[in-house]
Design a protein around this motif. Structure first.
Motif, mmCIF file in Angstrom:
data_model
loop_
_atom_site.group_PDB
_atom_site.id
_atom_site.type_symbol
_atom_site.label_atom_id
_atom_site.label_comp_id
_atom_site.label_asym_id
_atom_site.label_seq_id
_atom_site.Cartn_x
_atom_site.Cartn_y
_atom_site.Cartn_z
ATOM 1 N N LYS A 59 -20.710 11.580 -75.235
ATOM 2 C CA LYS A 59 -22.032 12.059 -74.841
ATOM 3 C C LYS A 59 -21.991 12.556 -73.399
ATOM 4 N N THR A 60 -22.702 13.650 -73.144
ATOM 5 C CA THR A 60 -22.755 14.188 -71.787
ATOM 6 C C THR A 60 -23.455 13.212 -70.854
ATOM 7 N N LEU A 61 -22.921 13.049 -69.660
ATOM 8 C CA LEU A 61 -23.558 12.172 -68.678
ATOM 9 C C LEU A 61 -24.879 12.776 -68.215
ATOM 10 N N ASP A 62 -25.961 11.994 -68.288
ATOM 11 C CA ASP A 62 -27.235 12.502 -67.803
ATOM 12 C C ASP A 62 -27.291 12.383 -66.281
ATOM 13 N N TRP A 63 -28.346 12.930 -65.695
ATOM 14 C CA TRP A 63 -28.448 12.998 -64.235
ATOM 15 C C TRP A 63 -28.394 11.618 -63.580
ATOM 16 N N PHE A 64 -29.205 10.669 -64.106
ATOM 17 C CA PHE A 64 -29.285 9.371 -63.444
ATOM 18 C C PHE A 64 -28.003 8.560 -63.618
ATOM 19 N N THR A 65 -27.300 8.756 -64.728
ATOM 20 C CA THR A 65 -26.000 8.102 -64.883
ATOM 21 C C THR A 65 -25.015 8.655 -63.860
ATOM 22 N N ARG A 66 -25.074 9.950 -63.613
ATOM 23 C CA ARG A 66 -24.199 10.563 -62.608
ATOM 24 C C ARG A 66 -24.486 10.005 -61.216
ATOM 25 N N MET A 67 -25.761 9.858 -60.888
ATOM 26 C CA MET A 67 -26.107 9.335 -59.574
ATOM 27 C C MET A 67 -25.783 7.835 -59.469
ATOM 28 N N THR A 111 -27.017 4.422 -48.390
ATOM 29 C CA THR A 111 -28.466 4.370 -48.183
ATOM 30 C C THR A 111 -29.155 5.562 -48.824
ATOM 31 N N ALA A 112 -28.597 6.749 -48.630
ATOM 32 C CA ALA A 112 -29.204 7.954 -49.187
ATOM 33 C C ALA A 112 -29.165 7.960 -50.705
ATOM 34 N N LEU A 113 -28.024 7.579 -51.280
ATOM 35 C CA LEU A 113 -27.882 7.618 -52.737
ATOM 36 C C LEU A 113 -28.689 6.530 -53.430
ATOM 37 N N SER A 114 -29.039 5.469 -52.717
ATOM 38 C CA SER A 114 -29.789 4.382 -53.340
ATOM 39 C C SER A 114 -31.130 4.875 -53.878
ATOM 40 N N PHE A 115 -31.656 5.946 -53.301
ATOM 41 C CA PHE A 115 -32.933 6.499 -53.757
ATOM 42 C C PHE A 115 -32.769 7.376 -54.990
ATOM 43 N N LEU A 116 -31.526 7.745 -55.311
ATOM 44 C CA LEU A 116 -31.294 8.694 -56.395
ATOM 45 C C LEU A 116 -30.702 8.046 -57.637
ATOM 46 N N SER A 117 -30.255 6.804 -57.535
ATOM 47 C CA SER A 117 -29.515 6.186 -58.629
ATOM 48 C C SER A 117 -30.399 5.535 -59.678
ATOM 49 N N VAL A 118 -31.709 5.527 -59.468
ATOM 50 C CA VAL A 118 -32.631 4.983 -60.460
ATOM 51 C C VAL A 118 -33.719 6.010 -60.736
ATOM 52 N N ALA A 119 -34.168 6.024 -61.969
ATOM 53 C CA ALA A 119 -35.234 6.953 -62.333
ATOM 54 C C ALA A 119 -36.513 6.577 -61.602
ATOM 55 N N SER A 120 -37.265 7.582 -61.179
ATOM 56 C CA SER A 120 -38.535 7.330 -60.499
ATOM 57 C C SER A 120 -39.526 8.397 -60.922
ATOM 58 N N PRO A 143 -42.033 8.055 -54.814
ATOM 59 C CA PRO A 143 -41.252 9.166 -54.278
ATOM 60 C C PRO A 143 -39.969 8.689 -53.631
ATOM 61 N N SER A 144 -38.941 9.503 -53.766
ATOM 62 C CA SER A 144 -37.665 9.185 -53.129
ATOM 63 C C SER A 144 -37.736 9.542 -51.662
ATOM 64 N N ALA A 145 -36.726 9.127 -50.928
ATOM 65 C CA ALA A 145 -36.682 9.414 -49.490
ATOM 66 C C ALA A 145 -36.570 10.907 -49.263
ATOM 67 N N PRO A 146 -37.044 11.382 -48.124
ATOM 68 C CA PRO A 146 -36.937 12.814 -47.844
ATOM 69 C C PRO A 146 -35.486 13.242 -47.752
ATOM 70 N N ALA A 147 -35.223 14.446 -48.228
ATOM 71 C CA ALA A 147 -33.856 14.945 -48.198
ATOM 72 C C ALA A 147 -33.412 15.163 -46.761
ATOM 73 N N PRO A 148 -32.169 14.814 -46.445
ATOM 74 C CA PRO A 148 -31.671 15.035 -45.096
ATOM 75 C C PRO A 148 -31.547 16.517 -44.822
ATOM 76 N N LYS A 201 -36.332 17.498 -56.520
ATOM 77 C CA LYS A 201 -36.203 16.972 -55.156
ATOM 78 C C LYS A 201 -34.968 16.074 -55.039
ATOM 79 N N ASP A 202 -34.641 15.352 -56.125
ATOM 80 C CA ASP A 202 -33.448 14.503 -56.106
ATOM 81 C C ASP A 202 -32.181 15.349 -56.108
#
Length: 373
Positions: free
Chosen positions: A169-177, A348-357, A362-367, A320-321
Motif C-alpha cells: 500500500k502507498t504510504l499516506d502523508w501522515f505515515t510519511r511524516m 520540534t518542527a516535525l512534531s507538528f506534522l506527524s499527527v493528523a490535525s 493548527p500546526s506551528a507556523p512554517a519556518p 500548510k503542513d
C-alpha cells in the motif's frame, strides 16, 4: 543568515557548541567509562592489560563463530539480506533464545584489533532508543567480527517508498511524516544524548527500517564519534562511506564529516518522502535527475511548493503542513553546514506534522526560508 527563526533557540545553538567541543553535560548514554579504558601513554609496557576490555559491562551477548554460523545456516545465500559498505548482513535465528536477528559480517580487510572492536561493541551496546535498532550480540572469535542486531520485519523505507511492489500500500502523508519524525528523533538521540556524540555517516532509505506499525528504526550506523579535540572528522578519500545523492557537499568534496552532515542527509530523505522521487534518478530528464538540484529553485518560490508533492498522494494532505515540510527540508539542505538546523530543532518542527490535525488544532507556523547566497 538566521536559520529556523521560528523554533531555533539561542539555547540550541549553545548546545551545539558544547556538543561539538566535547564539553556536554552528562547524558543518559554515558560512554566516558569506555574512554577511560583506552590505552594511555606509558601503557605500552603493560601489553597484557592493554589487550583486555572488561566485557562484563557489554550489554550484548557474546557469541562464538559456531553460534553465528548455526544461526545463519552457514551463511547461506537464502539468508542474505543485503550488502553494504561495512559488509554482508544475514537473517538468522539464535539457537539459544530463538530470537530472529540480523547478523552483520564485518569486512575483515579494514578491521581494527580485538580491543578496539570490543570498545566499539561496548559503546554500541549502550545506545538504546525506540528509533534505533538494538544490538543484541557480537562475535570476536579469532579474526571473525560480527554484530548481531534485532531483526526488523517490515523492511526498509526504500521498500515502502521508492521500490514499492504492487502488493504494498502507498504510504499516506501522515505515515510519511511519522517516519520522518521518528528518524529525526533517532538522529537527535545519537547527536545529543550519546556521549560522545555519534555521527551516523551514511543515512539513506535502506538504513531506515520499519516495523509493523511503520515506526522507523535507524540501522547500520558506523561508530563515528566526535572527541574533545574538535567538531569534525576528516575521512580519507579512499575510505569515504557516504552514498552519492545523500552525502553533504562538504563530505563529498573533502571527506569532512560533522553532525550537520547527517542533517543534510536527513533533508534529502525528507525531500524523498515529500516528492516520492529518488535522490538520484537517471531515468528522468537531465535537469531532474538530481533531486536536490531540481528542488533548489522551487525552494525559493513557496507558491510552487504544492507542485512538489508526490502525485500518488492525490493531494490528500494539509497544504500548510506540506509547505512546512518543504521548508524544513530546505533548511536541512543548506549548502553551508553552519546554516543548517540542529536535529533537535528539526524534531520540534516535525512534531507538528506527524499527527493528523484539523483546523481547530493548527500546526506551528512554517519556518521562513533563508535567502539563497
Amino acid at each position: 543568515m538566521n536559520c529556523f527563526p521560528c523554533f531555533q533557540s539561542q539555547k540550541s545553538r549553545k548546545s551545539l557548541a558544547k556538543r561539538e567541543n566535547g564539553s556536554s553535560a552528562s547524558h543518559s548514554t554515558d560512554t566516558k567509562s569506555v574512554e577511560s579504558r583506552r590505552q594511555k601513554p606509558g601503557d605500552e609496557n603493560r601489553k597484557g592489560e592493554a589487550n583486555q576490555v572488561d566485557t562484563e559491562n557489554i550489554a550484548a551477548q557474546a557469541l562464538t563463530f559456531r553460534e553465528v554460523a548455526t544461526a545463519t545456516k552457514n551463511f547461506r545465500q537464502e539468508c542474505l539480506l543485503g550488502e553494504g559498505g561495512f559488509g554482508k548482513v544475514f537473517k538468522g535465528t539464535l539457537a539459544s533464545t530463538g530470537q530472529v536477528v540480523a547478523v552483520k559480517q564485518l569486512d575483515r580487510s579494514g578491521l581494527q584489533g580485538n580491543k578496539e572492536f570490543l570498545v566499539e561493541v561496548l559503546m554500541l551496546s549502550l545506545l538504546h532508543h525506540p528509533n534505533l535498532v538494538d544490538l543484541v550480540g557480537y562475535c570476536a572469535d579469532g579474526d571473525q567480527r560480527f554484530l548481531v542486531y534485532n531483526f526488523i520485519s517490515g523492511g526498509s523505507l526504500q521498500d515502502h517508498l521508492l521500490d514499492v511492489s504492487p502488493e504494498k500500500k502507498t504510504l499516506d502523508w501522515f505515515t510519511r511524516m511519522k517516519i520522518a519524525f521518528g528518524a529525526a528523533k533517532g538522529l537527535e538521540y545519537l547527536h545529543d544524548k550519546a556521549n560522545p556524540p555519534v555521527i551516523f555517516g551514511d543515512l539513506k532509505p535502506t538504513n531506515i527500517l520499519l516495523d509493523e506499525d511503520f515506526i522507523p528504526k535507524l540501522s547500520d550506523f558506523g561508530l563515528l564519534t566526535l572527541g574533545p579535540a574538535g567538531d569534525k572528522m576528516n575521512i580519507p578519500g579512499s575510505r569515504l562511506m557516504g552514498t552519492y545523492g545523500y552525502s553533504s557537499p562538504e563530505y563529498s568534496r573533502g571527506g569532512e564529516l560533522t553532525l550537520k552532515s547527517d542533517v543534510y542527509s536527513f533533508g534529502v530523505i525528507l525531500l524523498e518522502l515529500i516528492t516520492g522521487r529518488r535522490a538520484i534518478d537517471t531515468t528522468k530528464p537531465i535537469d531532474e535527475q538530481n533531486l536536490v538540484a531540481w528542488a533548489q529553485p522551487i525552494f525559493r518560490d513557496p507558491k510552487r511548493f504544492p507542485d512538489m508533492a508526490d502525485p500518488v498522494l492525490n493531494k490528500q494532505f494539509p497544504e500548510k503542513d506540506l509547505n512546512q515540510a518543504v521548508a524544513i527540508a530546505a533548511m536541512c539542505l543548506q549548502e553551508e553546514s553552519a546554516a543548517r538546523p540542529l536535529m533537535s530543532d528539526v524534531v520540534t518542527a516535525l512534531s507538528f506534522l506527524s499527527v493528523a490535525s484539523d483546523d481547530s488544532n493548527p500546526s506551528a507556523p512554517a519556518p521562513s526560508i533563508p535567502p539563497s547566497e
